[in-house]
Scaffold this motif. Structure first.
Motif, PDB file in Angstrom:
ATOM      1  N   ASP A  48      -8.305  17.825  10.662  1.00  0.00           N
ATOM      2  CA  ASP A  48      -8.945  17.847   9.346  1.00  0.00           C
ATOM      3  C   ASP A  48      -7.987  18.070   8.184  1.00  0.00           C
ATOM      4  N   ARG A  49      -6.716  18.368   8.468  1.00  0.00           N
ATOM      5  CA  ARG A  49      -5.764  18.600   7.378  1.00  0.00           C
ATOM      6  C   ARG A  49      -4.555  17.678   7.459  1.00  0.00           C
ATOM      7  N   LEU A  50      -3.937  17.583   8.638  1.00  0.00           N
ATOM      8  CA  LEU A  50      -2.740  16.751   8.755  1.00  0.00           C
ATOM      9  C   LEU A  50      -3.076  15.267   8.644  1.00  0.00           C
ATOM     10  N   ILE A  51      -4.121  14.833   9.344  1.00  0.00           N
ATOM     11  CA  ILE A  51      -4.511  13.420   9.283  1.00  0.00           C
ATOM     12  C   ILE A  51      -4.933  13.019   7.867  1.00  0.00           C
ATOM     13  N   PRO A  52      -5.786  13.804   7.179  1.00  0.00           N
ATOM     14  CA  PRO A  52      -6.111  13.448   5.791  1.00  0.00           C
ATOM     15  C   PRO A  52      -4.891  13.436   4.874  1.00  0.00           C
ATOM     16  N   ALA A  53      -3.966  14.375   5.090  1.00  0.00           N
ATOM     17  CA  ALA A  53      -2.758  14.400   4.258  1.00  0.00           C
ATOM     18  C   ALA A  53      -1.954  13.116   4.443  1.00  0.00           C
ATOM     19  N   THR A  54      -1.871  12.649   5.689  1.00  0.00           N
ATOM     20  CA  THR A  54      -1.184  11.377   5.956  1.00  0.00           C
ATOM     21  C   THR A  54      -1.950  10.214   5.343  1.00  0.00           C
ATOM     22  N   THR A  55      -3.275  10.291   5.408  1.00  0.00           N
ATOM     23  CA  THR A  55      -4.114   9.239   4.824  1.00  0.00           C
ATOM     24  C   THR A  55      -3.898   9.141   3.319  1.00  0.00           C
ATOM     25  N   ILE A  56      -3.745  10.282   2.670  1.00  0.00           N
ATOM     26  CA  ILE A  56      -3.509  10.289   1.221  1.00  0.00           C
ATOM     27  C   ILE A  56      -2.209   9.562   0.882  1.00  0.00           C
ATOM     28  N   ILE A  57      -1.206   9.737   1.718  1.00  0.00           N
ATOM     29  CA  ILE A  57       0.073   9.048   1.491  1.00  0.00           C
ATOM     30  C   ILE A  57      -0.126   7.531   1.547  1.00  0.00           C
ATOM     31  N   TYR A  58      -0.866   7.070   2.557  1.00  0.00           N
ATOM     32  CA  TYR A  58      -1.106   5.629   2.689  1.00  0.00           C
ATOM     33  C   TYR A  58      -1.980   5.097   1.555  1.00  0.00           C
ATOM     34  N   LEU A  59      -2.938   5.901   1.107  1.00  0.00           N
ATOM     35  CA  LEU A  59      -3.762   5.486  -0.032  1.00  0.00           C
ATOM     36  C   LEU A  59      -2.905   5.313  -1.284  1.00  0.00           C
ATOM     37  N   THR A  60      -2.026   6.268  -1.508  1.00  0.00           N
ATOM     38  CA  THR A  60      -1.124   6.181  -2.662  1.00  0.00           C
ATOM     39  C   THR A  60      -0.240   4.948  -2.571  1.00  0.00           C
ATOM     40  N   GLU A  61       0.250   4.687  -1.377  1.00  0.00           N
ATOM     41  CA  GLU A  61       1.117   3.518  -1.166  1.00  0.00           C
ATOM     42  C   GLU A  61       0.382   2.221  -1.494  1.00  0.00           C
ATOM     43  N   ASN A  62      -0.861   2.103  -1.051  1.00  0.00           N
ATOM     44  CA  ASN A  62      -1.628   0.881  -1.311  1.00  0.00           C
ATOM     45  C   ASN A  62      -2.006   0.741  -2.784  1.00  0.00           C
ATOM     46  N   LEU A  63      -2.306   1.855  -3.430  1.00  0.00           N
ATOM     47  CA  LEU A  63      -2.627   1.791  -4.861  1.00  0.00           C
ATOM     48  C   LEU A  63      -1.429   1.323  -5.677  1.00  0.00           C
ATOM     49  N   TYR A  64      -0.273   1.879  -5.381  1.00  0.00           N
ATOM     50  CA  TYR A  64       0.935   1.449  -6.091  1.00  0.00           C
ATOM     51  C   TYR A  64       1.297   0.011  -5.722  1.00  0.00           C
ATOM     52  N   GLY A  65       1.016  -0.363  -4.476  1.00  0.00           N
ATOM     53  CA  GLY A  65       1.282  -1.745  -4.070  1.00  0.00           C
ATOM     54  C   GLY A  65       0.454  -2.730  -4.878  1.00  0.00           C
ATOM     55  N   LYS A  66      -0.819  -2.392  -5.085  1.00  0.00           N
ATOM     56  CA  LYS A  66      -1.677  -3.252  -5.910  1.00  0.00           C
ATOM     57  C   LYS A  66      -1.174  -3.314  -7.347  1.00  0.00           C
ATOM     58  N   ARG A  67      -0.843  -2.162  -7.854  1.00  0.00           N
ATOM     59  CA  ARG A  67      -0.394  -2.080  -9.251  1.00  0.00           C
ATOM     60  C   ARG A  67       0.863  -2.921  -9.483  1.00  0.00           C
ATOM     61  N   LEU A  68       1.822  -2.792  -8.580  1.00  0.00           N
ATOM     62  CA  LEU A  68       3.080  -3.524  -8.732  1.00  0.00           C
ATOM     63  C   LEU A  68       2.890  -5.027  -8.534  1.00  0.00           C
ATOM     64  N   SER A  69       2.023  -5.388  -7.587  1.00  0.00           N
ATOM     65  CA  SER A  69       1.784  -6.818  -7.342  1.00  0.00           C
ATOM     66  C   SER A  69       1.157  -7.490  -8.558  1.00  0.00           C
ATOM     67  N   LEU A  70       0.164  -6.830  -9.143  1.00  0.00           N
ATOM     68  CA  LEU A  70      -0.497  -7.409 -10.312  1.00  0.00           C
ATOM     69  C   LEU A  70       0.434  -7.413 -11.520  1.00  0.00           C
ATOM     70  N   GLU A  71       1.238  -6.373 -11.644  1.00  0.00           N
ATOM     71  CA  GLU A  71       2.192  -6.319 -12.755  1.00  0.00           C
ATOM     72  C   GLU A  71       3.218  -7.446 -12.643  1.00  0.00           C
ATOM     73  N   GLU A  72       3.679  -7.684 -11.432  1.00  0.00           N
ATOM     74  CA  GLU A  72       4.639  -8.771 -11.211  1.00  0.00           C
ATOM     75  C   GLU A  72       4.012 -10.123 -11.547  1.00  0.00           C
ATOM     76  N   TYR A  73       2.747 -10.279 -11.195  1.00  0.00           N
ATOM     77  CA  TYR A  73       2.050 -11.530 -11.506  1.00  0.00           C
ATOM     78  C   TYR A  73       1.917 -11.717 -13.017  1.00  0.00           C
ATOM     79  N   LEU A  74       1.612 -10.637 -13.728  1.00  0.00           N
ATOM     80  CA  LEU A  74       1.455 -10.731 -15.184  1.00  0.00           C
ATOM     81  C   LEU A  74       2.774 -11.041 -15.881  1.00  0.00           C
ATOM     82  N   LEU A  75       3.870 -10.588 -15.296  1.00  0.00           N
ATOM     83  CA  LEU A  75       5.177 -10.863 -15.898  1.00  0.00           C
ATOM     84  C   LEU A  75       5.534 -12.345 -15.841  1.00  0.00           C
ATOM     85  N   THR A  76       4.913 -13.061 -14.916  1.00  0.00           N
ATOM     86  CA  THR A  76       5.172 -14.506 -14.823  1.00  0.00           C
ATOM     87  C   THR A  76       4.367 -15.294 -15.857  1.00  0.00           C
ATOM     88  N   LYS A  77       3.509 -14.557 -16.611  1.00  0.00           N
ATOM     89  CA  LYS A  77       2.678 -15.175 -17.653  1.00  0.00           C
ATOM     90  C   LYS A  77       1.774 -16.275 -17.095  1.00  0.00           C
TER      91      LYS A  77
END
Length: 233
Positions: A48-77
Motif C-alpha cells: 500500500d505504500r511502496l507500490i503506489p510510490a512507484t506508480t506515482i513515478i510512472y504517472l509523472t513520467e507519462n504526464l511529462y512525456g505527453k507534455r513534451l510530445s505535444l510541445e515538440e509538435y507545436l514547435l513544428t508549427k
C-alpha cells in the motif's frame, strides 16, 4: 502433621505453577499477535505504500512525456505528423489510466482518496485541453493552440503535478506511521520474550525449592528410624 504440611505445600506450588502457566500462555498469545502485527505492517508498507510510490513515478513520467510530445509538435508549427502525435498521446493516456487503476486497488486513507480523485479530475481536464490544442492546430489556428497550451494547459499540468506531490507526501507520512507501529510491536515482543524467560527461571527455582523441602521432610523420618533401631539394640 508432615503429610498435611506436604499437601499444603503442594497445593501452593500447584496454584503458583498454574498461575505461571496461564501467564506463559497469555504471553505466547500476545507474542503471536505482535508478530502478526509486524507482518501486517511490513506487508502494508510494500503493498500500500511502496507500490503506489512507484506508480506515482510512472504517472509523472507519462504526464511529462505527453507534455513534451505535444510541445515538440507545436514547435513544428503544424508541420509534424498529426497521426503520430495522436498515437503518442493516446499511448500515454492508456498508461495513465492503467496506473490509476492499479493505484485505486491499494488501501487508501481518506486524504489519499481525495487527492487521487482531484488528480483524476485534472488529468481528464488536461486531456480535453490537449484535444482542443490539436483541433486548433488542425484548423490552422496554430498560434491559438500554442497559447492554450502555454496558458490553461500549463496551469492544468501544474495542478496534476501538485496532486501527485500531495500523494507522495501522504505515502511518506503513512509509511513513517507504519514504521513506528512496527517498532512498537517489536519492542513489545522483546518485553514479552524477557517475561517468558523470567517465568521459566521462576519455575526452575520453584522446582528446586520443592525438591529441597521434600528432602527436609523425609530426613527426620529416616533419622527417627535409625534411633529406634539403636535403642532396640
Amino acid at each position: 502433621m508432615k503429610w498435611s504440611f506436604v499437601i499444603q505445600q503442594k497445593m501452593k506450588a500447584a496454584l503458583l505453577l498454574g498461575g505461571i502457566m496461564a501467564l506463559i500462555i497469555l504471553a505466547t498469545l500476545l507474542s503471536r499477535r505482535n508478530m502478526e502485527g509486524i507482518d501486517k505492517s511490513f506487508s502494508s508498507i510494500y503493498q500500500d505504500r511502496l507500490i503506489p510510490a512507484t506508480t506515482i513515478i510512472y504517472l509523472t513520467e507519462n504526464l511529462y512525456g505527453k507534455r513534451l510530445s505535444l510541445e515538440e509538435y507545436l514547435l513544428t508549427k503544424g508541420a509534424g505528423n498529426k497521426s503520430e502525435i495522436k498515437a503518442q498521446l493516446s499511448a500515454h493516456n492508456q498508461n495513465i489510466d492503467s496506473l490509476i487503476g492499479a493505484f485505486e486497488k491499494t488501501y487508501l486513507v481518506d486524504e489519499e482518496a481525495k487527492s487521487l480523485t482531484a488528480f483524476k479530475t485534472e488529468v481528464l481536464r488536461y486531456e480535453a485541453l490537449e484535444k482542443s490544442v490539436l483541433n486548433l492546430c488542425s484548423s490552422g489556428a496554430q498560434e491559438e493552440g500554442r497559447k492554450l497550451f502555454a496558458g490553461a494547459g500549463s496551469n492544468t499540468f501544474k495542478n496534476t503535478i501538485t496532486n501527485l506531490n500531495e500523494l507522495t507526501n501522504i505515502q511518506s507520512s503513512i509509511g513513517k506511521d507504519l514504521m513506528k507501529e512496527s517498532k512498537s510491536d517489536i519492542a513489545s515482543f522483546g518485553i514479552i520474550s524477557f517475561l517468558q524467560i523470567g517465568l521459566a527461571v521462576v519455575i526452575g527455582l520453584m522446582l528446586l525449592v520443592l525438591i529441597q523441602n521434600s528432602a527436609i521432610i523425609n530426613k527426620p523420618k529416616i533419622t527417627g528410624e535409625k534411633n529406634q533401631y539403636f535403642n532396640l539394640n
